[in-house]
Design a protein around this motif. Structure first.
Motif, PDB file in Angstrom:
ATOM      1  N   PHE A 115     -53.307  -8.705  23.709  1.00  0.00           N
ATOM      2  CA  PHE A 115     -54.540  -9.491  23.684  1.00  0.00           C
ATOM      3  C   PHE A 115     -55.450  -8.927  24.765  1.00  0.00           C
ATOM      4  O   PHE A 115     -55.023  -8.800  25.918  1.00  0.00           O
TER       5      PHE A 115
ATOM      6  N   ASN B 104     -54.776 -16.356  28.440  1.00  0.00           N
ATOM      7  CA  ASN B 104     -54.148 -17.577  27.934  1.00  0.00           C
ATOM      8  C   ASN B 104     -53.470 -17.362  26.582  1.00  0.00           C
ATOM      9  O   ASN B 104     -52.494 -18.037  26.254  1.00  0.00           O
ATOM     10  N   MET B 105     -53.973 -16.425  25.796  1.00  0.00           N
ATOM     11  CA  MET B 105     -53.239 -16.018  24.587  1.00  0.00           C
ATOM     12  C   MET B 105     -51.912 -15.378  24.999  1.00  0.00           C
ATOM     13  O   MET B 105     -50.869 -15.615  24.383  1.00  0.00           O
TER      14      MET B 105
ATOM     15  N   THR C 196     -47.156 -15.386  17.365  1.00  0.00           N
ATOM     16  CA  THR C 196     -45.779 -15.018  17.676  1.00  0.00           C
ATOM     17  C   THR C 196     -44.781 -15.713  16.743  1.00  0.00           C
ATOM     18  O   THR C 196     -43.799 -15.120  16.321  1.00  0.00           O
ATOM     19  N   LEU C 197     -45.047 -16.980  16.454  1.00  0.00           N
ATOM     20  CA  LEU C 197     -44.088 -17.776  15.679  1.00  0.00           C
ATOM     21  C   LEU C 197     -44.709 -18.154  14.331  1.00  0.00           C
ATOM     22  O   LEU C 197     -45.607 -18.995  14.276  1.00  0.00           O
TER      23      LEU C 197
ATOM     24  N   HIS D 220     -47.161  -7.727  21.233  1.00  0.00           N
ATOM     25  CA  HIS D 220     -48.464  -8.398  21.226  1.00  0.00           C
ATOM     26  C   HIS D 220     -49.384  -7.823  22.294  1.00  0.00           C
ATOM     27  O   HIS D 220     -48.959  -7.594  23.436  1.00  0.00           O
TER      28      HIS D 220
ATOM     29  N   SER E  33     -56.486 -21.115  23.065  1.00  0.00           N
ATOM     30  CA  SER E  33     -56.096 -19.717  23.282  1.00  0.00           C
ATOM     31  C   SER E  33     -54.581 -19.608  23.371  1.00  0.00           C
ATOM     32  O   SER E  33     -53.982 -18.713  22.778  1.00  0.00           O
ATOM     33  N   VAL E  34     -53.972 -20.534  24.110  1.00  0.00           N
ATOM     34  CA  VAL E  34     -52.511 -20.545  24.202  1.00  0.00           C
ATOM     35  C   VAL E  34     -51.923 -20.715  22.794  1.00  0.00           C
ATOM     36  O   VAL E  34     -50.988 -20.009  22.396  1.00  0.00           O
TER      37      VAL E  34
ATOM     38  N   TYR F 181     -50.335 -16.045  27.706  1.00  0.00           N
ATOM     39  CA  TYR F 181     -49.519 -17.184  28.170  1.00  0.00           C
ATOM     40  C   TYR F 181     -48.792 -17.837  26.995  1.00  0.00           C
ATOM     41  O   TYR F 181     -47.603 -18.146  27.063  1.00  0.00           O
ATOM     42  N   GLY F 182     -49.517 -18.009  25.889  1.00  0.00           N
ATOM     43  CA  GLY F 182     -48.921 -18.629  24.704  1.00  0.00           C
ATOM     44  C   GLY F 182     -47.852 -17.752  24.084  1.00  0.00           C
ATOM     45  O   GLY F 182     -46.751 -18.220  23.768  1.00  0.00           O
ATOM     46  N   ALA F 183     -48.159 -16.467  23.908  1.00  0.00           N
ATOM     47  CA  ALA F 183     -47.200 -15.556  23.286  1.00  0.00           C
ATOM     48  C   ALA F 183     -45.958 -15.402  24.166  1.00  0.00           C
ATOM     49  O   ALA F 183     -44.829 -15.387  23.661  1.00  0.00           O
TER      50      ALA F 183
ATOM     51  N   VAL G 108     -40.033 -21.186  24.112  1.00  0.00           N
ATOM     52  CA  VAL G 108     -40.283 -22.210  23.086  1.00  0.00           C
ATOM     53  C   VAL G 108     -40.493 -21.494  21.754  1.00  0.00           C
ATOM     54  O   VAL G 108     -41.488 -20.805  21.568  1.00  0.00           O
ATOM     55  N   TYR G 109     -39.527 -21.631  20.851  1.00  0.00           N
ATOM     56  CA  TYR G 109     -39.579 -20.878  19.594  1.00  0.00           C
ATOM     57  C   TYR G 109     -39.970 -21.736  18.389  1.00  0.00           C
ATOM     58  O   TYR G 109     -40.011 -21.243  17.270  1.00  0.00           O
TER      59      TYR G 109
ATOM     60  N   SER H 135     -44.833 -17.625  26.267  1.00  0.00           N
ATOM     61  CA  SER H 135     -44.100 -18.895  26.154  1.00  0.00           C
ATOM     62  C   SER H 135     -43.207 -18.890  24.924  1.00  0.00           C
ATOM     63  O   SER H 135     -42.139 -19.485  24.905  1.00  0.00           O
ATOM     64  N   ALA H 136     -43.693 -18.210  23.873  1.00  0.00           N
ATOM     65  CA  ALA H 136     -42.954 -18.146  22.618  1.00  0.00           C
ATOM     66  C   ALA H 136     -41.990 -16.958  22.595  1.00  0.00           C
ATOM     67  O   ALA H 136     -41.445 -16.621  21.546  1.00  0.00           O
ATOM     68  N   GLY H 137     -41.795 -16.309  23.738  1.00  0.00           N
ATOM     69  CA  GLY H 137     -40.753 -15.293  23.876  1.00  0.00           C
ATOM     70  C   GLY H 137     -41.172 -13.885  23.534  1.00  0.00           C
ATOM     71  O   GLY H 137     -40.321 -12.998  23.450  1.00  0.00           O
ATOM     72  N   ALA H 138     -42.479 -13.637  23.330  1.00  0.00           N
ATOM     73  CA  ALA H 138     -42.917 -12.301  22.936  1.00  0.00           C
ATOM     74  C   ALA H 138     -43.023 -11.370  24.140  1.00  0.00           C
ATOM     75  O   ALA H 138     -43.230 -11.827  25.270  1.00  0.00           O
TER      76      ALA H 138
ATOM     77  N   GLY I 241     -51.901 -17.550  20.920  1.00  0.00           N
ATOM     78  CA  GLY I 241     -50.774 -16.701  21.304  1.00  0.00           C
ATOM     79  C   GLY I 241     -49.474 -17.147  20.645  1.00  0.00           C
ATOM     80  O   GLY I 241     -48.684 -16.329  20.173  1.00  0.00           O
ATOM     81  N   VAL I 242     -49.265 -18.469  20.595  1.00  0.00           N
ATOM     82  CA  VAL I 242     -48.057 -18.999  19.948  1.00  0.00           C
ATOM     83  C   VAL I 242     -48.110 -18.717  18.445  1.00  0.00           C
ATOM     84  O   VAL I 242     -47.141 -18.253  17.844  1.00  0.00           O
TER      85      VAL I 242
END
Lengths: 350, 472
Positions: A25, A61-62, B90-91, A23, B82-83, A64-66, A195-196, A68-71, B86-87
C-alpha cells in the motif's frame, strides 16, 4: 544464477516478493516512486495486492489492517511521506504489528528537494512518533543489499512484531547495479496473534490502547525488552581495513560507498584509514565503535545530515577520541577527493 | 420490541473491561448500546460471528471490543475504513465492520471514508451521528447543528466560523460506487426496530460481496447534550431529523464485487517470473581493463540513460563490476540529462563520477558542463551533429563523430546512442562488438527496433574503420 542489472528501488520489490510480501500500500513520491511502479506491476501480476492509497496516512493504516490480518505487508516512501505515516507507525509499534517500510531519503526539511540526504536518521532510527518504541532499521548501500535486506526484513519484522525499516537514500534507490536474487522464496506462516476472521482467531484483539496504567506500563517494558533482544541478536556491521586503522571513517548508505573509495585512496597514500559501516542503525554498533575508539587517532562521521549519527558515535566513544563531523546538506554529495583532503588536513592538525 | 436478552456475539462477561463486568461503559440513554445490540443480533441471525472482524474507532465506542465476541482491531482515529481496506484485501471471507462516530468519520477520518467508499470496498460502515464529541467531553463535531452549544462552541455553532453540519449520507450519495446508503434514527423504540432491518441488510450486502454499504444512525447523547434520556430522544426527532433526513439514499441490486486477482505465484513459479531475461553466461573478467568512469550526457530523448544501461549490461557479460547512476527528477524534463557509469575489475565504492575519464558529449551544454572535469589523458567523444566547437583541452584524447547524422542514415535518430557507444567500445576495447550485438536485443524494451539498432552498430564499425582515433 545470473545477475541482472537493476535499480536499487526495483531490487526492493524483487527482494520483497521473494521475502514473502503479499501486500503493498503506498503513495508515490520522488525519489521512491520506482518502488511503487515496480510493485504495481509485479505484485499485481503475481496475484498479490498493490493499492495506491489517497495519502500516506491512509496507506499506513491499510498496512495496519493487512498486518492485523497476518499479511506480509509493506510500503515505500521518502521523508515527507514517512512523516505522514509516523502516527500509524506508532500505532503499529504499540499494537506489535510487523511491517516493512522503505524510506528513500531525500533532502529536507519540508519539501526540500529530491536529492539524497540522510537526515531521516533520527526520525527512523529513534522511533519518530509519539510514545516509547523502536523500529528495526536496516541500511543498505548497494542494489544487492536493497534486495537482500528487504528479503530478510519481513522475517525480522515478524520475529519481533516490530515495524522494520529499510533506510536508504536517493542514490542507493536510483543507482543500478548487478543483483543476484535470493534463491529461496518465502511465505508467511499463520500467526497465533493475528485476526483472520475465523473461529480459531476469534478471541484475538489488535490494539494499542491500555487505559490501565499498570497494564500499559507492563506493555511498554515488554516493548523495551523486545528492543533489547533486537540489540542482542540482530546487530550487523561491516569493516574495511580497520585492523590497524589510525583514522576511522564511519558511514552508512551512499556515504559509506564514497568513504569506501576514500579509504582505498588513503591507504594507497600510506595513511592507515579504515571504515566501519553500520548495516543495522537500530541496533547500532556502540560496542565495536567503543573498542575501535581506543585504537584510532580520530573518527570521522561521514553523513549527509548535520551529524545525526555522530551523536550516537559520540555516545559510544564517550570522550575516548575525537569525533569529527563530515557533513553535507541539501542534496550535495561529496566527492571522494573531498573526503580524502579533509582527512589529510585533519590528520595534519592533530 | 427490542430484545433485551444478550446476543451470542456479545461476550457473557466483559473481561476486557474488568473481571466479571456485565454492564457496558456507555451512559444511560446513549444510543451506542442499541447500535451494538442491533449489530450483534444481525451477526447472530446471519451466522457470521466467526467471520466478523470488528473495527473499533476512537471515540466513545473505542472499547467496542470489550463487548463483541468476534475478531477485533482497534484503529487510529478516523482510519478504520483504511484499516478495513487492508483487512479486506487480505481476508476474502471476513466480514469487515467499521463502527465510527461523527468526529472520527466525518472529521479526522474524512479522506479515509470517502476513498474507501469511492473504491467500493466490500465492507460495512456504521456511522453513529450524535452531533457532538462524546469521549473527549462534548466538543463540536462536523455534524453539530447551527447554534448548538458545545464545549468548543459555548455560544453555539456559528455558520460563518464553523460552517454547516455535514450530511455524510448526502456526501456518500455523490459517489457512484457505494451500493447501499441509508440513514436511520434512534428517536423512538419503533424507529430502532426499523433500523434493525437496515443493519442486517448492510451486512447481508457484504456477505453477498455486493460492495460498500453505509448506514448512518442518528443517536442520542443525553450526557453531552445535557438532557434527560427522554428529552434527548425528542431532540433527535425534533432537531436532528429535519437537518439529516431519515431515508434510504441508495439500494442497488447489482453486485459490484471485488477486483479480481490473478492466481498467486509462489515458489519456483515466482522464481521463474523474476529470473533475468538476459541470459548470456558471464565470462571471466579481463583483468587488464582499466577502471572506466564514464559520463554520457545530452538532452532528454537522446537515449543517454539507456546508453548507460546498455554499457552496464555489456560489462556484466564480461564479468566486470559496474554501477549506473542517473540524473533524475526535474532535470530529466529538459536541460542536461546524464548517466554516470563506472566499470572496474574490483568492487566499486562510490558510484558518483565527478571526474570522468570518458566523457560522451551528445550536445553543446554537456561539453560545456563536463569538459573541465575530465582528467588528463581521458577521452572526450563529441557529437559533431550538434556541437560545432572543438574541445579546448590539449591534454585529453578526442574523437569527433556526427552521431545524430549517422543515426539518420540508419533510419532511426534514436540510434545515435548506439553509434556513439559502439565507437566507445572500439576505442576502449572494454567490450567487443559481438557482445554488444548480443546484449542489444535483450536490453531493448521495443524488440521490433532491435534490427535497426544492430544496423547502427554496423554503421559505427564502418565509420570507425574509415575514421580511426588519431593518436596524439
Amino acid at each position: 544464477m545470473n545477475k541482472q542489472l537493476m535499480k536499487g528501488n526495483d531490487a526492493v520489490v524483487y527482494g520483497a516478493l521473494l521475502g514473502g510480501a503479499t501486500h503493498f500500500f503506498g503513495y508515490p513520491i520522488t525519489p521512491a516512486s520506482e518502488i511503487a511502479h515496480a510493485a504495481a506491476l509485479h505484485f499485481t501480476r503475481t496475484g498479490r495486492t498493490f493499492l495506491q492509497a489517497e495519502n500516506e496516512e491512509n496507506a499506513i493504516n491499510m498496512i495496519y489492517g493487512a498486518a492485523s490480518a497476518g499479511a506480509r505487508v509493506m510500503s515505500a516512501s521518502s521523508g515527507p511521506g514517512i512523516s505522514l505515516m509516523s502516527e500509524g507507525i506508532s500505532y503499529m509499534a504499540g499494537s506489535e504489528l510487523p511491517c516493512v517500510l522503505v524510506d528513500i531519503q531525500r533532502a529536507g526539511p519540508g519539501l526540500g528537494n529530491i536529492w539524497p540526504e540522510q537526515s531521516d536518521y533520527i526520525m527512523v532510527a529513534k522511533g519518530g512518533a509519539h510514545g516509547n518504541y523502536h523500529n528495526i532499521v536496516l541500511a543498505p548501500n548497494s542494489a544487492q543489499e536493497m534486495c537482500d535486506l528487504t528479503y530478510r526484513a519481513f522475517e525480522l519484522a515478524e520475529r519481533y512484531r516490530m515495524p522494520t525499516f529499510i533506510l536508504a537514500d536517493a542514490y542507493i534507490g536510483q543507482m543500478m547495479e548487478p543483483v543476484e536474487l535470493p534463491s529461496e522464496p518465502k511465505t508467511t506462516p499463520r500467526h497465533d496473534w493475528a485476526v483472520y476472521g475465523d473461529s480459531e482467531s476469534r478471541g484475538n484483539l489488535i490494539t494499542s490502547i491500555m487505559m490501565n496504567t499498570d497494564l500499559l506500563s507492563e506493555h511498554n517494558w515488554k516493548l523495551l525488552d523486545k528492543a533489547h533482544q533486537v540489540e542482542k541478536n540482530e546487530l550487523e556491521f561491516e569493516e574495511l581495513e580497520t585492523h590497524d586503522a589510525e583514522v576511522l571513517l564511519i558511514a552508512f548508505g551512499i556515504s559509506s560507498r564514497i568513504s569506501h573509495t576514500a579509504v582505498e585512496i588513503l591507504r594507497s597514500q600510506g595513511i592507515k584509514a579504515g571504515l566501519l559501516r553500520p548495516i543495522t542503525l537500530f541496533p547500532f554498533p556502540y560496542q565495536r565503535i567503543k573498542e575501535l575508539s581506543e585504537q584510532v587517532d580520530f573518527i570521522a562521521a561521514v553523513e549527509l545530515n548535520e551529524g545525526q549519527m555522530a551523536e550516537d558515535i559520540e555516545r559510544a566513544v564517550a570522550g575516548k577520541t575525537q569525533v569529527l563531523r563530515y557533513n553535507w546538506l541539501g542534496g550535495i554529495i561529496p566527492s571522494t577527493e573531498e573526503i580524502v583532503e579533509r582527512i589529510t588536513t585533519d590528520m595534519g592538525s592533530k | 420490541m427490542v430484545q433485551y436478552s444478550k446476543p451470542r456475539s456479545f461476550y457473557d462477561t466483559f473481561e476486557r473491561k474488568g473481571e466479571g463486568q456485565i454492564s457496558t461503559h456507555y451512559c444511560p440513554g446513549c444510543g451506542h448500546g442499541n447500535a451494538h445490540k442491533l449489530i450483534a443480533e444481525a451477526i447472530d441471525t446471519l451466522g457470521i460471528q466467526d467471520r466478523v472482524v470488528f473495527l473499533s474507532p476512537v471515540g466513545c465506542s473505542v472499547f467496542a471490543y470489550y463487548y463483541f465476541d468476534t475478531g477485533n482491531i482497534q484503529c487510529a482515529h478516523g482510519r478504520a475504513p483504511s484499516v478495513g481496506t487492508g483487512v479486506r484485501k487480505t481476508l476474502d471471507d471476513a466480514i469487515v465492520i467499521s463502527y465510527q462516530g461523527d468526529g472520527d468519520l466525518a472529521g479526522i477520518g474524512m479522506a479515509s471514508i470517502v476513498h474507501a467508499a469511492n473504491r467500493g470496498e466490500n465492507i460495512t460502515v456504521f456511522f453513529v451521528n450524535n452531533a457532538i464529541y462524546g469521549m473527549t467531553g462534548g466538543q463540536m463535531a462536523p455534524t453539530t447543528l447551527i447554534d448548538q452549544k458545545t464545549q468548543t462552541t459555548p455560544l453555539g455553532r456559528n455558520l460563518q466560523r464553523d460552517g454547516n453540519p455535514i450530511g455524510m449520507c448526502e456526501l456518500m450519495d455523490s459517489l457512484e460506487t457505494p451500493v447501499y446508503i441509508e440513514r436511520v434514527t434512534f428517536s423512538s423504540p419503533a424507529k430502532i426496530m426499523k433500523a434493525r432491518k437496515v443493519v442486517r441488510k448492510a451486512l447481508q450486502n457484504q456477505i453477498d460481496k455486493k460492495g460498500f454499504s453505509f448506514v448512518e444512525i442518528l443517536s442520542p447523547c443525553p450526557v453531552n447534550w445535557k438532557m434527560s434520556p427522554t428529552d434527548a430522544r425528542r431532540w433527535v426527532s425534533e432537531s436532528l431529523e429535519p437537518i439529516f433526513p431519515v431515508k434510504n439514499f441508495r439500494d442497488l441490486d447489482d453486485v459490484r464485487g471485488e477486483s479480481a486477482k490473478l492466481p498467486l505465484m509462489e515458489g519456483n513459479r515466482l522464481l521463474d517470473y523474476l529470473k533475468p531475461e538476459k541470459h548470456i553466461s558471464p565470462e571471466a573478467p579481463n583483468e587488464t581493463v582499466v577502471d572506466q568512469q564514464v559520463k554520457i550526457a545530452g538532452f532528454g530523448g537522446q537515449g543517454v540513460m539507456s546508453a548507460g544501461v546498455l554499457l552496464s549490461n555489456c560489462v556484466i557479460q564480461k564479468g566486470l563490476n559496474t554501477t549506473w547512476l542517473p540524473s533524475y527528477g526535474p532535470e530529466m524534463r529538459g536541460g542536461t540529462a546524464y548517466a554516470s557509469v563506472k566499470v572496474s575489475t574490483q568492487p566499486i565504492g562510490s558510484p558518483v563520477v565527478d571526474f570522468p575519464n570518458v566523457l560522451i558529449a551528445m550536445n553543446g551544454p554537456s561539453l560545456e558542463a563536463f569538459e573541465e572535469k575530465v582528467p588528463a589523458g581521458g577521452l572526450i567523444m563529441v557529437n559533431t551533429s550538434l556541437i560545432s566547437r572543438k574541445v579546448q583541452r590539449k591534454d585529453v584524447r578526442t574523437y569527433y563523430l556526427p552521431a545524430t547524422e549517422l543515426a539518420k542514415d540508419v533510419g532511426l535518430i534514436a540510434t545515435a546512442n548506439i553509434i556513439v557507444l559502439s565507437i566507445y567500445f572500439l576505442i576502449s576495447e572494454v567490450v567487443d562488438l559481438d557482445t554488444f550485438r548480443k546484449v542489444i536485443p535483450l536490453s531493448l524494451k521495443k524488440k521490433q527496433l532491435a534490427e535497426m539498432n544492430l544496423q547502427a552498430v554496423d554503421k559505427a564499425e564502418v565509420y570507425f574503420s574509415e575514421h580511426p582515433l588519431e593518436q596524439s
